[in-house]
Write an enzyme that holds these catalytic residues in place. Sequence first.
Site, PDB file in Angstrom:
ATOM      1  CB  CYS A  51      -7.097  -0.661   3.841  1.00 22.95           C
ATOM      2  SG  CYS A  51      -7.191  -2.020   5.024  1.00 22.95           S
ATOM      3  NE  ARG A 128      -6.364  -5.363   5.174  1.00 25.21           N
ATOM      4  CZ  ARG A 128      -5.455  -6.211   4.703  1.00 25.21           C
ATOM      5  NH1 ARG A 128      -4.793  -6.979   5.525  1.00 25.21           N
ATOM      6  NH2 ARG A 128      -5.241  -6.288   3.426  1.00 25.21           N
TER       7      ARG A 128
END
Length: 217
Positions: A51, A128
């Site tokens: 991320c 995600r």
Amino acid sequence: MSMSEVNTLPRLNEPAPDFEANTTHGKIKLSDLRGKWVVLFSHPADFTPVCSTEFGAFARRYEEFEKRNVQLIGLSIDSVQSHLAWVHDLEKAFGVKIPFPVIADLDMKVANLYGMIHPAANNTSTVRTVFFIDDKGILRAMIYYPMNVGRNISEILRVIDALQTADKNGVSCPADWQPGDPVVVPAPATLDAIESEEEAAAKGLEYKTWYLRMKKI
């Protein structure tokens, strides 16, 4: 909280669930952003490696989203203070400012509204996801990624371009479409509306078959 509550997903082409949340840029309310497109994306936790690369990639291409009238919003189940520390660290690591707000979703309110918690993957971290919300507040597309595969920012921009092109011109975008490529015109709705290849060519259409005709815009 039951499994069914956690896994509830918003539906495409329906109003995106509204929320008000604390972010690294102060309080935001989704409905206050009407008139702009929104890309809402989540990550499992702050200071996670994959991320971190995505935040850097989003930041480097932030102006491209702005040109498309898109507001980027990040989210994870961490505090504002944690987000601020992570953002500060990322700006040093990537040499680019993180210009978009990051939601601090400690009570998991937004995560649960959008079905971002998948107990089979993790009971406390958001998977995600990317949600595409149009300028009228309608959820238009969503993409889910596993923990170990980074998002493709070019594809996210391509989806925005395709949705905005389809809306503006009343067309559809075919596989692998990129701006400037031919688009698909609506298929005939009645037998009488079916055109021959010659009739389609006279209208400037590229004829594949009676239900698949394309044009440049």
